[in-house]
Design a protein around this motif. Structure first.
Motif, mmCIF file in Angstrom:
data_model
loop_
_atom_site.group_PDB
_atom_site.id
_atom_site.type_symbol
_atom_site.label_atom_id
_atom_site.label_comp_id
_atom_site.label_asym_id
_atom_site.label_seq_id
_atom_site.Cartn_x
_atom_site.Cartn_y
_atom_site.Cartn_z
ATOM 1 N N ASN A 191 0.764 -1.294 0.150
ATOM 2 C CA ASN A 191 -0.005 0.049 0.182
ATOM 3 C C ASN A 191 0.806 1.259 -0.068
ATOM 4 N N ASP A 192 2.012 1.087 -0.756
ATOM 5 C CA ASP A 192 2.872 2.367 -0.862
ATOM 6 C C ASP A 192 2.362 3.505 -1.782
ATOM 7 N N TYR A 193 1.211 3.274 -2.618
ATOM 8 C CA TYR A 193 0.650 4.167 -3.322
ATOM 9 C C TYR A 193 -0.961 3.802 -3.362
ATOM 10 N N TRP A 194 -1.619 5.116 -3.468
ATOM 11 C CA TRP A 194 -3.047 4.971 -3.329
ATOM 12 C C TRP A 194 -3.441 4.287 -4.764
ATOM 13 N N HIS A 195 -4.238 3.030 -4.676
ATOM 14 C CA HIS A 195 -4.688 2.198 -5.546
ATOM 15 C C HIS A 195 -5.891 2.547 -6.143
ATOM 16 N N VAL B 157 -7.263 12.933 -11.629
ATOM 17 C CA VAL B 157 -7.496 13.106 -10.280
ATOM 18 C C VAL B 157 -6.556 14.058 -9.209
ATOM 19 N N ARG B 158 -7.439 14.462 -8.406
ATOM 20 C CA ARG B 158 -7.071 15.486 -7.666
ATOM 21 C C ARG B 158 -7.114 15.232 -5.924
ATOM 22 N N VAL B 159 -6.135 15.515 -5.258
ATOM 23 C CA VAL B 159 -6.282 15.115 -3.917
ATOM 24 C C VAL B 159 -6.273 16.388 -2.908
ATOM 25 N N PHE B 160 -7.195 16.454 -1.937
ATOM 26 C CA PHE B 160 -7.283 17.690 -1.243
ATOM 27 C C PHE B 160 -6.694 17.351 0.177
ATOM 28 N N ASN B 161 -6.329 18.316 1.106
ATOM 29 C CA ASN B 161 -6.163 18.242 2.363
ATOM 30 C C ASN B 161 -7.471 18.442 3.149
ATOM 31 N N LYS C 30 -2.879 13.527 -14.299
ATOM 32 C CA LYS C 30 -3.795 13.179 -15.291
ATOM 33 C C LYS C 30 -3.383 11.755 -15.805
ATOM 34 N N ASN C 31 -4.242 11.136 -16.341
ATOM 35 C CA ASN C 31 -4.114 9.638 -16.874
ATOM 36 C C ASN C 31 -3.683 8.740 -15.644
ATOM 37 N N TYR C 32 -4.348 8.787 -14.741
ATOM 38 C CA TYR C 32 -3.734 7.916 -13.361
ATOM 39 C C TYR C 32 -3.915 6.377 -13.986
ATOM 40 N N ASP C 33 -2.780 5.549 -13.589
ATOM 41 C CA ASP C 33 -2.765 4.282 -14.077
ATOM 42 C C ASP C 33 -2.159 3.285 -13.012
ATOM 43 N N ASN C 34 -2.062 3.875 -11.843
ATOM 44 C CA ASN C 34 -1.219 3.130 -10.823
ATOM 45 C C ASN C 34 0.304 2.659 -11.027
ATOM 46 N N GLN C 35 0.537 3.083 -12.112
ATOM 47 C CA GLN C 35 2.069 2.762 -12.450
ATOM 48 C C GLN C 35 2.868 3.978 -12.829
ATOM 49 N N GLN C 36 2.936 4.671 -13.837
ATOM 50 C CA GLN C 36 3.476 5.875 -14.118
ATOM 51 C C GLN C 36 3.120 7.245 -13.352
ATOM 52 N N VAL C 37 1.713 7.133 -13.364
ATOM 53 C CA VAL C 37 0.922 8.210 -12.622
ATOM 54 C C VAL C 37 0.133 7.664 -11.584
ATOM 55 N N ARG C 38 0.648 8.204 -10.260
ATOM 56 C CA ARG C 38 -0.071 7.678 -9.174
ATOM 57 C C ARG C 38 0.544 8.281 -7.688
ATOM 58 N N TRP C 39 -0.608 8.428 -6.861
ATOM 59 C CA TRP C 39 0.001 9.235 -5.576
ATOM 60 C C TRP C 39 0.342 8.279 -4.545
ATOM 61 N N GLU C 40 1.726 8.798 -3.964
ATOM 62 C CA GLU C 40 2.386 8.085 -3.169
ATOM 63 C C GLU C 40 2.318 8.770 -1.784
ATOM 64 N N GLY C 41 1.382 9.520 -1.634
ATOM 65 C CA GLY C 41 1.440 10.340 -0.410
ATOM 66 C C GLY C 41 2.354 11.672 -0.177
ATOM 67 N N TYR D 84 -12.604 9.760 0.175
ATOM 68 C CA TYR D 84 -11.496 9.888 1.203
ATOM 69 C C TYR D 84 -10.457 9.023 1.174
ATOM 70 N N ILE D 85 -9.350 9.282 1.775
ATOM 71 C CA ILE D 85 -8.263 8.625 1.748
ATOM 72 C C ILE D 85 -7.280 8.755 3.199
ATOM 73 N N GLU D 86 -7.356 7.643 3.900
ATOM 74 C CA GLU D 86 -6.436 7.861 5.197
ATOM 75 C C GLU D 86 -5.115 7.372 4.822
ATOM 76 N N LEU D 87 -4.328 8.444 5.193
ATOM 77 C CA LEU D 87 -2.777 8.316 4.939
ATOM 78 C C LEU D 87 -2.251 8.044 6.160
ATOM 79 N N THR D 88 -1.298 6.925 6.206
ATOM 80 C CA THR D 88 -0.623 6.399 7.481
ATOM 81 C C THR D 88 0.529 6.028 7.284
ATOM 82 N N ARG D 89 1.768 6.494 7.687
ATOM 83 C CA ARG D 89 3.002 6.157 7.398
ATOM 84 C C ARG D 89 3.562 5.036 8.367
#
Length: 244
Positions: free
Chosen positions: A169-173, A187-191, A201-212, A239-244
């Motif tokens: 779970n090192d990135y948002w899937h 895809v946009r992420v807000f606090n 743009k063009n989120y694909d879980n590989q080249q484009v992905r959010w890793e916190g 929503y997304i819960e971010l926990t390191r």
């Protein structure tokens, strides 16, 4: 005694077995040292016109007692290996030709979806075909792409991310967003204060992905974040819960 005399006669006449290709023979063959071999696999010349004593064929050549002759009929030989479509509507089935033999390369390969080359992807479940040609040779094979999961390929947004480098779970899937039908996305992420911290743009879980990370690649603190995803004209929120 008769066998020994025959061996001497063959060697004197220049009929030898030269190393080149392996063929299966069903009669006696005189080896390079004059020894006799019956049946089994033996090395003989693959050059047309070489003197041999064997009967059989391999690739585009045939052997007869006395001299080797090329085959008069060439046939393309190949098989197609397939991978199924992952879920209904994914259109991610694939096919591969491991090797081709017969006739003279180079080979021209055309798949029914317009692809060329030894492999092709983007197939949906069903019957497809591939044609291979070279010179006067041409062959078409029909193959079937199966379905791994009959469940429709819907989007699923995971609600947690733990980007601590442990490979889990090192990135948002976002399930299935890599499929061609969902490729046009933003895809946009807000606090929690409504500030945009990441956009892709063009989120694909590989080249484009959010890793916190934030916009400047800085690590964001633990907490609850919110996403807005625009995919093919449809808006998804959560929503997304971010926990390191």
């Amino acid at each position: 005694m008769m066998r020994q005399l025959l061996s001497i006669a063959l060697l004197i006449s220049g009929i030898t077995a030269l190393q080149a290709q392996s063929v299966i023979v069903d009669r006696q063959v005189v080896g390079p040292t004059g020894a006799f071999y019956s049946g089994g696999q033996h090395e003989i010349s693959s050059t047309a016109g070489e003197a041999v004593i064997a009967t059989g064929q391999s690739a585009n050549e045939a052997w007869t007692q006395g001299f080797q002759q090329p085959l008069t009929k060439n046939i393309l030989v190949f098989e197609v290996l397939t991978e199924p479509e992952s879920c209904a509507g994914a259109r991610d089935g694939s096919a591969l030709i491991p090797s081709i033999s017969g006739c003279e390369p180079p080979y021209n390969i055309l798949w029914s979806n317009g692809s060329t080359g030894m492999s092709a992807a983007g197939f949906e479940t069903g019957e497809h075909s591939v044609s291979v040609s070279t010179g006067a040779c041409q062959s078409t094979v029909t193959f079937f792409i199966g379905l791994e999961d009959e469940t429709p390929c819907d989007l699923q947004f995971y609600s947690g991310i733990t980007p601590n480098g442990d490979g889990q779970n090192d990135y948002w899937h976002i399930e299935n967003i890599h499929l061609p039908r969902f490729a046009n996305n933003e895809v946009r992420v807000f606090n929690r204060w409504g500030e945009e911290v990441w956009k892709g743009k063009n989120y694909d879980n590989q080249q484009v992905r959010w890793e916190g990370q934030g916009k400047r690649q800085a690590e964001l603190p633990d907490g609850t974040y919110f996403y807005v995803a625009e995919i093919n004209g449809t808006t998804y929120k959560g929503y997304i819960e971010l926990t390191r």
